[in-house]
Design a protein around this motif. Structure first.
Motif, mmCIF file in Angstrom:
data_model
loop_
_atom_site.group_PDB
_atom_site.id
_atom_site.type_symbol
_atom_site.label_atom_id
_atom_site.label_comp_id
_atom_site.label_asym_id
_atom_site.label_seq_id
_atom_site.Cartn_x
_atom_site.Cartn_y
_atom_site.Cartn_z
ATOM 1 N N LEU A 1 0.839 -1.189 0.000
ATOM 2 C CA LEU A 1 0.000 0.000 0.000
ATOM 3 C C LEU A 1 0.880 1.248 0.000
ATOM 4 O O LEU A 1 1.735 1.411 0.874
ATOM 5 C CB LEU A 1 -0.919 0.008 1.221
ATOM 6 N N VAL A 2 0.676 2.122 -0.998
ATOM 7 C CA VAL A 2 1.453 3.357 -1.096
ATOM 8 C C VAL A 2 0.492 4.536 -1.266
ATOM 9 O O VAL A 2 -0.705 4.361 -1.527
ATOM 10 C CB VAL A 2 2.446 3.305 -2.279
ATOM 11 N N ALA A 3 1.033 5.732 -1.148
ATOM 12 C CA ALA A 3 0.232 6.939 -1.341
ATOM 13 C C ALA A 3 0.056 7.200 -2.836
ATOM 14 O O ALA A 3 1.023 7.184 -3.585
ATOM 15 C CB ALA A 3 0.901 8.126 -0.670
ATOM 16 N N ARG A 4 -1.171 7.422 -3.257
ATOM 17 C CA ARG A 4 -1.439 7.718 -4.661
ATOM 18 C C ARG A 4 -0.986 9.133 -5.002
ATOM 19 O O ARG A 4 -0.462 9.400 -6.076
ATOM 20 C CB ARG A 4 -2.936 7.557 -4.965
ATOM 21 N N THR A 5 -1.184 10.062 -4.076
ATOM 22 C CA THR A 5 -0.762 11.458 -4.228
ATOM 23 C C THR A 5 -0.088 11.907 -2.937
ATOM 24 O O THR A 5 -0.073 11.168 -1.948
ATOM 25 C CB THR A 5 -1.954 12.386 -4.529
ATOM 26 N N ASP A 6 0.461 13.093 -2.933
ATOM 27 C CA ASP A 6 1.063 13.629 -1.721
ATOM 28 C C ASP A 6 -0.010 13.803 -0.640
ATOM 29 O O ASP A 6 -1.107 14.299 -0.918
ATOM 30 C CB ASP A 6 1.719 14.982 -1.993
ATOM 31 N N ILE B 1 2.899 3.185 2.845
ATOM 32 C CA ILE B 1 2.137 3.580 4.029
ATOM 33 C C ILE B 1 2.464 2.619 5.160
ATOM 34 O O ILE B 1 2.501 1.400 4.968
ATOM 35 C CB ILE B 1 0.618 3.540 3.742
ATOM 36 N N THR B 2 2.725 3.174 6.345
ATOM 37 C CA THR B 2 2.942 2.355 7.530
ATOM 38 C C THR B 2 1.980 2.810 8.629
ATOM 39 O O THR B 2 1.457 3.924 8.587
ATOM 40 C CB THR B 2 4.393 2.462 8.038
#
Length: 269
Positions: A46-51, A105-106
């Motif tokens: 899971l990562v950030a799509r935008t800032d 994301i953590t």
């Protein structure tokens, strides 16, 4: 020219032409590209799509799954196999720190709604948020912004041991203090170079004991903030201790006894 000579000449010309064609074909022939597929074990992270800004309330549209090399996945990462519904579960959380697009994301970067407000979410464990009054001349002309580092200076009156008069003295209470907010502004807005000029308070990040000392300092004198250079920043170090305002400089004092009754003390420093 005799017939045998003509035949030999024709054979030589034909051989030369064939050699030329073959050499030309070999020179102009493009190199053969070989594609080698290397299979790398990966996991969906899971990562950030935008800032995502500091203190921003998240929703599931701000996240996405991204293939990540399995050998670089740390225990703090959120994977699809471990938490398939992570996007929905983390919706409504508050960002404890700025997160860049594509950054994993953590759990430590987000705090769930209901576990505290925005300011409580960005406070590190063991630290306290406490405000002090500011004005233009005590806060670098209102040029201090959230996340700047400042030194906290106390200006108060102390009795002069020689003259008996009260003099103004300045003392460094704390150094390298992180500014959490100016007024109600907790994050520097893009393109904004100064804080709100109408802000009357600065909220600082201190330890529990330092928060007590700042409250004491506010009651016995005036507080000024001195902005530290970015070249001196040490984000790994917390606020450093200065003078304890609860211990007066008039430690070496004479107590006058009048008829067995102690009167006021006069400093001899």
């Amino acid at each position: 020219m005799k017939r045998p000579q003509l035949i030999g000449l024709a054979i030589a010309a034909t051989a030369g032409l064939m050699a030329f064609v073959m050499v030309r074909g070999m020179v102009s022939k493009p190199p053969v590209e070989k594609t080698v597929e290397i299979k790398v074990k990966s996991s969906d992270v899971l990562v950030a799509r935008t800032d995502i800004g500091l203190g921003q309330i998240t929703n599931d549209s701000l996240f996405r799954w991204q293939s990540w090399p399995e050998e670089t996945v740390t225990p703090g990462f959120i994977t699809r196999t471990g938490q398939p519904d992570a996007m929905t579960q983390l919706a409504g959380s508050i960002a404890r720190a700025p997160i860049m697009a594509g950054e994993p994301i953590t759990q430590t970067k987000l705090v769930k709604a209901g576990q505290g407000g925005v300011l409580a979410a960005i406070l590190p464990a063991g630290m306290r948020a406490i405000s002090t009054k500011i004005k233009e001349e005590t806060a670098v002309g209102n040029l201090i912004l959230p996340n700047d580092r400042v030194d906290v200076i106390l200006i108060r009156r102390l009795r002069n041991a020689r003259t008996g008069q009260e003099d103004f003295v300045s003392e460094l209470l704390f150094g390298n203090v992180r500014v959490l907010a100016i007024g109600q502004q907790i994050e520097t807005k893009e393109g904004k170079k100064t804080a709100d000029s109408s802000a009357a308070t600065a909220t600082l990040e201190l330890t529990a004991r330092q928060a007590e000392l700042l409250a004491l300092g506010n009651s016995i004198g005036d507080i000024s903030l001195s902005l530290r250079s970015i070249a001196d920043l040490d984000v790994t170090q917390g606020p450093t201790a200065g003078v304890d305002p609860s211990s007066s400089r008039e430690t070496a004092s004479i107590r006058v006894l009048r008829y067995g009754t102690p009167s006021r003390s006069y400093g001899v420093n």
